[in-house]
Design an enzyme around this catalytic site. Structure first.
Site, mmCIF file in Angstrom:
data_model
loop_
_atom_site.group_PDB
_atom_site.id
_atom_site.type_symbol
_atom_site.label_atom_id
_atom_site.label_comp_id
_atom_site.label_asym_id
_atom_site.label_seq_id
_atom_site.Cartn_x
_atom_site.Cartn_y
_atom_site.Cartn_z
ATOM 1 N N LEU A 15 0.818 -1.210 0.000
ATOM 2 C CA LEU A 15 0.000 0.000 0.000
ATOM 3 C C LEU A 15 0.848 1.256 0.000
ATOM 4 O O LEU A 15 0.427 2.312 -0.475
ATOM 5 C CB LEU A 15 -0.929 0.009 1.222
ATOM 6 N N GLY A 16 2.041 1.185 0.569
ATOM 7 C CA GLY A 16 2.906 2.362 0.634
ATOM 8 C C GLY A 16 4.245 2.019 1.243
ATOM 9 O O GLY A 16 4.392 1.001 1.929
ATOM 10 N N ARG A 17 5.223 2.875 0.963
ATOM 11 C CA ARG A 17 6.573 2.679 1.514
ATOM 12 C C ARG A 17 6.973 3.911 2.304
ATOM 13 O O ARG A 17 6.651 5.034 1.930
ATOM 14 C CB ARG A 17 7.586 2.450 0.397
ATOM 15 N N GLY A 18 7.703 3.673 3.394
ATOM 16 C CA GLY A 18 8.237 4.758 4.196
ATOM 17 C C GLY A 18 9.634 4.427 4.658
ATOM 18 O O GLY A 18 10.142 3.336 4.402
ATOM 19 N N ALA A 20 10.675 3.903 7.563
ATOM 20 C CA ALA A 20 10.711 2.902 8.639
ATOM 21 C C ALA A 20 10.325 1.517 8.138
ATOM 22 O O ALA A 20 10.637 0.522 8.787
ATOM 23 C CB ALA A 20 9.773 3.314 9.772
ATOM 24 N N THR A 22 7.502 -0.869 5.164
ATOM 25 C CA THR A 22 6.531 -0.967 4.078
ATOM 26 C C THR A 22 5.181 -1.397 4.630
ATOM 27 O O THR A 22 5.108 -2.275 5.492
ATOM 28 C CB THR A 22 7.006 -2.005 3.039
ATOM 29 N N LYS A 36 2.343 -3.241 8.802
ATOM 30 C CA LYS A 36 3.541 -2.410 8.623
ATOM 31 C C LYS A 36 4.753 -3.269 8.936
ATOM 32 O O LYS A 36 5.018 -3.608 10.089
ATOM 33 C CB LYS A 36 3.509 -1.175 9.514
ATOM 34 N N ASP A 130 5.531 11.735 16.042
ATOM 35 C CA ASP A 130 5.694 11.937 14.601
ATOM 36 C C ASP A 130 4.353 12.292 13.963
ATOM 37 O O ASP A 130 3.954 11.717 12.950
ATOM 38 C CB ASP A 130 6.292 10.688 13.948
#
Length: 415
Positions: A15-18, A20, A22, A36, A130
């Protein structure tokens, strides 16, 4: 391709990458979930894994309608994952990228939801650390609230603390000082920049920054080099936004106070924001332009074409690219006192009326220089005319003004 996460969950698609890790769309015993999966280097840190397990009870016990609940924590081989509720919607950053800024009523309604989430977390002893638009999810299947806002849920609890907690001090170094900053620079409270331990007030500061960004389309201290962003948090005063009620502005100012003790608690902020909603009903988005990037140019330089606009979030590591979901959660050395003390002049991101230039910007200085040249040219012409007129008076000795210089003027005949 499907991937097993522990013995109970299966991850199907990203769904998304960051920075910290995926986020995957997954399936568990009770239905769809968001998983996550933290980076492999984090999963290989045994001390971090230990902290991860210690945080389990606090994170699993955090239940609130505006919190994305953590259902499970998985430690399995090289996999370290948080299993969370799946929210059918998008994040607040995506909406900002699409709309640039929100109407005040919708912005305040969303921030009030997040303040409710923080109030529950702080009461449970959990500091988020955060808070930013990327970590606010909008539930597109929930009922619409004031200003047509979808319900907002805060996610990623515990990730900042897991990554930031220092390693256990050794016998030879029992009390090593904190030398790193964890977070996203645009939303970091001044006390974090100065190396102090993060308390609940850092979340309030970050949330007030998010509110400012929702209203203005840019953050109050962002833009340019990350070091300049950090310095502004410590040394500069937030610049007012034109067009919002004074009650809302004073609330923002209080929550952006440099002193943590001066900020409101999350529960107080939520109540105050909801009290303001009737006052904001029907107000359109603010008509202000994003400030120019504070890059020094010669005062005589001609105005240049508009630079590429930045949305405020910048990576802490210079030169690094942001991820697909703009997650810039990483670390940076704490600046020294000398670095924080100077250089603030000329770095403020001052909002400007639509079509104008930010006071102090390169284009503003160039425009001012052009106007000064026009004034000087006009003054010189006036002075030249005055000198010529004075000379004529001195030669003629007559108070009568000189005759007009007309090419068709007849010359009188002599008697």
């Amino acid at each position: 391709m499907a991937r097993k996460i522990g013995s109970r969950y299966t991850a199907h698609q990203i769904l998304g990458r960051g920075s910290a890790g995926t986020v995957w769309l997954g399936e568990g015993p009770d239905g769809p979930v968001a998983v996550k999966l933290l980076r492999e280097d984090l999963a290989s840190d045994q001390e971090l894994v230990g902290r991860f397990v210690q945080e389990r009870s606090a994170l699993l016990g955090l239940e609130h309608p505006h919190v994305v609940s953590v259902r499970d924590l998985v430690v399995d081989g090289n996999d370290l994952a948080l299993v969370m509720d799946l929210v059918r919607g998008t994040d607040l950053r995506t909406r900002l990228d699409r709309e640039r800024r929100l109407a005040p009523e919708a912005a305040v309604a969303i921030v009030a939801d997040v303040a409710d989430a923080l109030a529950a977390a702080h009461a449970a002893g959990v500091v988020h650390r955060d808070v930013k638009p990327e970590n606010v999810l909008l539930d597109m299947q929930g009922p619409l609230g004031p200003g047509g806002a979808h319900p907002a849920l805060l996610t990623d609890f515990g990730v900042a603390k897991l990554i930031d907690t220092p390693k256990r001090a050794s016998a030879s170094r029992p009390s090593a000082p904190t030398t790193r900053i964890i977070g996203t620079p645009d939303y970091l409270a001044p006390e974090i920049v100065e190396g102090l331990p993060p308390r609940a007030a850092v979340d309030i500061y970050a949330l007030a920054t998010v509110l400012y960004e929702l209203l203005a389309g840019f953050t109050p201290f962002g833009g340019g080099h990350p070091g300049a962003v950090l310095r502004r948090h410590v040394t500069e005063t937030v610049v007012p936004l034109p067009g919002i009620p004074d009650e809302l502005w004073q609330l923002i100012v209080q929550c952006l106070a440099k002193a943590p003790a001066s900020r409101l608690r999350a529960s107080e902020l939520s109540v105050r924001l909801r009290d303001l909603l009737p006052l904001l009903a029907g107000m359109p988005p603010l008509d202000v332009d994003e400030p120019d990037e504070p890059e020094p140019e010669p005062a005589s330089a001609e105005p240049q074409a508009d630079p590429v606009r930045r949305r405020g979030v910048v990576p802490l590591v210079p030169g690094s690219a942001t991820d697909s979901n703009r997650d810039t959660h990483t670390s940076m050395r704490v600046p020294g006192p000398d670095e924080l003390a100077g250089g603030a002049l000329g770095t403020a991101r001052v909002p400007r009326p639509a079509g104008g230039h930010r006071p102090g910007s390169a284009r503003h200085r160039a425009e001012a220089a052009r106007k000064r040249r026009l004034v000087l040219t006009a003054s010189a012409a006036a002075l030249t005319a005055a000198v010529g007129l004075g000379t004529w008076f001195a030669v003629s000795g007559d108070d009568t003004p000189p005759p007009p210089q007309d090419s068709k003027q007849s010359v009188p005949a002599h008697p």
